[in-house]
Design an enzyme around this catalytic site. Structure first.
Site, PDB file in Angstrom:
ATOM      1  CG  ASP A  14      12.676  66.694  61.628  1.00  0.00           C
ATOM      2  OD1 ASP A  14      14.073  67.039  61.981  1.00  0.00           O
ATOM      3  OD2 ASP A  14      12.057  66.075  60.599  1.00  0.00           O
ATOM      4  CE  LYS A  17      15.127  67.557  68.417  1.00  0.00           C
ATOM      5  NZ  LYS A  17      14.644  67.427  67.195  1.00  0.00           N
ATOM      6  N   GLY A  41      19.334  66.115  61.684  1.00  0.00           N
ATOM      7  CA  GLY A  41      19.036  68.157  61.296  1.00  0.00           C
ATOM      8  C   GLY A  41      18.190  69.437  62.078  1.00  0.00           C
ATOM      9  CD  GLN A 227      18.720  61.277  66.429  1.00  0.00           C
ATOM     10  OE1 GLN A 227      18.380  61.116  67.735  1.00  0.00           O
ATOM     11  NE2 GLN A 227      18.841  62.228  65.592  1.00  0.00           N
TER      12      GLN A 227
END
Ligand code: GDP
Ligand code: IMO
Ligand code: MG
Length: 427
Positions: A14, A17, A41, A227
């Site tokens: 998070d 990216k 996400g 990730q």
């Protein structure tokens, strides 16, 4: 000269990216996901539109670009189809001409998600990993134990059913006898996801060859990590990690290309630290400053909506990230979120077993046993979200950036001061 770039998260995910991949896709021709799955996400903000992508590469908004999902990804057919529908509802045409999935990509089956969730619910307290519940771990387990279902299997229905039945033989024993839960049959599975599996067919391609051909034509390739380095299955805070290698070197195995393909490795660094799920977090702030970062930074999971744990920037973690990934330049994100704090702390080293150390201890759960040592820096009050020129940043912000560069011996090349594409400073 066109350059092939890898964009990876250098902390616990998070880092922003998605925004950076979307932005740099403008100058790339091909955008590739190489690991992870819908646990990711990645948020893209364009004007008043906000799009969260879990599986489709973040280059998809640029209509002339080719997006590839490599063999290293674990793909959930239902989420993939939902995502395509969602994109089409937003007016983005997604066709098999510009989005391709490797024949070798492993698929996440309903039983993977069931196992993931049953395992988590059986654990308590600090034993919980706090997974996203997307079936990631069990799907990678099946890949490694050679009972995985791959994208190419959807081309042969008989074989697909046989493979599902083989995979279920062991799982149903677990469901029934270990988890005291209900069994599942291949009929139920095919009933539930059969349509999604059929929809995958036109997207299947030889992704490795697509990349090879693109390289030979001098096209620029952007590899999109998911990730972050400290969630890497080998190098992260094991066992509080995800189930894939998130480090830059996994690009090659996960996309099917040789190691010479990579020219530049951009490490995305959030200006502070966040983490979702369980596991050690030395610089975590369980106080009003942590709350300030969470609310100002909108730190709620893009996949699960969970509040993210927030803390100061940790240079020990980043030093290891620079080494593990060979980061060639840093993209510093969310610097705008730090505006308004009187002073800022940066962890420069840890106290561990009576010694000061510059890198994380290598023993399991070592990060749970360290005490961070901080440098305190002056904060700034100005809103920096409209600044586009590096030299216009407040002095204290410049000092903060230079301190990071000097400590890590890597240049900060891009600074993000807001979620929008335009809210970016290139140096
Ligand atoms: P990813 O998983 O690394 O792609 O990051 P996420 O999308 O999960 O989380 C990053 C969040 O921060 C998203 O809501 C982005 O829209 C937002 N974001 C990205 N860059 C910036 C920035 O520079 N400033 C602010 N305020 N928000 C940002
Ligand atoms: P992006 O790409 C932040 C975390 C989960 C959990 C651990 C294992 O958006 O940065 P998993 O479902 O992968 O088995 O969960 O990893 N995690 C993430 N944290 N960002 C992510 O992705 C994550 N993907 C997984 O919270 O702690
Ligand atoms: Mg995310």
């Amino acid at each position: 000269m066109k350059k092939n770039k890898v964009i990876i998260g250098s902390q616990w995910g998070d880092e922003g990216k998605g925004k950076i991949v979307d932005l740099l896709s403008q100058e790339a021709d091909v955008i590739v996901r190489f690991q992870g799955g819908a646990n990711a996400g990645h948020t893209l903000v364009v004007g008043d539109k906000k799009i969260i992508l879990h599986l489709v590469p973040s280059g998809i908004l640029h209509e002339s670009k080719l997006c590839l999902i490599g063999n290293g990804v674990v793909l959930d057919p239902e989420i993939f189809c939902e995502e395509i529908d969602e994109l089409e509802r937003s007016g983005i045409v997604v066709s098999p001409q510009r989005l391709k999935i490797s024949y070798k990509t492993h698929l996440i089956m309903p039983y993977h998600k069931m196992l993931d969730n049953l395992r988590e619910s059986k654990k308590s307290g600090s034993n919980k990993i706090g997974t996203t519940g997307r079936g990631i771990g069990p799907a990678y387990e099946d890949k490694v134990s050679r009972v995985g279902i791959r994208a190419c299997d959807v081309l042969d229905e008989k074989r697909l059913r046989e493979k599902i039945e083989r995979a279920l033989a062991e799982k149903n024993i677990l469901f029934k006898h270990y988890f005291d839960s209900k069994e599942i049959s291949s009929d139920e599975i095919l009933e539930k996801i059969g349509d999604s599996l059929k929809k995958l067919r036109p997207y299947l391609a030889d992704v490795s060859t697509e990349i090879y051909n693109a390289m030979n034509k001098g096209r620029a390739i952007l590899f999109e990590g998911a990730q972050g380095t400290f969630l890497d299955i080998d190098h992260g805070t094991y066992p509080y990690v995800t189930s894939s290698n998130t480090v830059a070197s996994n690009v090659c195995a996960g996309a099917g290309c040789g190691i010479r393909v990579i020219d530049e490795i951009l490490g995305v660094v959030k200006s502070y630290t966040t983490r979702v799920g369980g596991g050690p977090f030395p610089t975590e702030l369980n106080n009003e400053t942590g709350e300030y970062l969470r609310s100002k930074g909108g730190e709620f999971g893009a996949t699960t909506g969970r509040p993210r744990r927030c803390g100061w920037l940790d240079l020990v973690v980043l030093r290891e990230s620079v080494r593990l990934n060979n980061i060639t330049s840093i993209v510093l994100t969310k610097l705008d979120v730090l505006s308004g704090l009187d002073s800022l702390k940066i962890c420069t080293k840890y106290q561990f077993n009576g010694k000061e150390i510059l890198y994380p201890p290598q023993i399991e759960n070592g990060l749970a046993k360290v005490t961070p040592i901080y440098e305190t820096m002056k904060g700034w009050n100005e809103d920096i979200s409209q600044i586009r020129n590096f030299d216009k940043l407040p002095h204290a912000a410049l000092d903060y950036i230079r301190f990071i560069e000097d400590s890590l011996d890597v240049k900060v090349k891009i600074i993000s001061v807001g979620p929008e594409r335009s809210q970016t400073i290139f140096r």
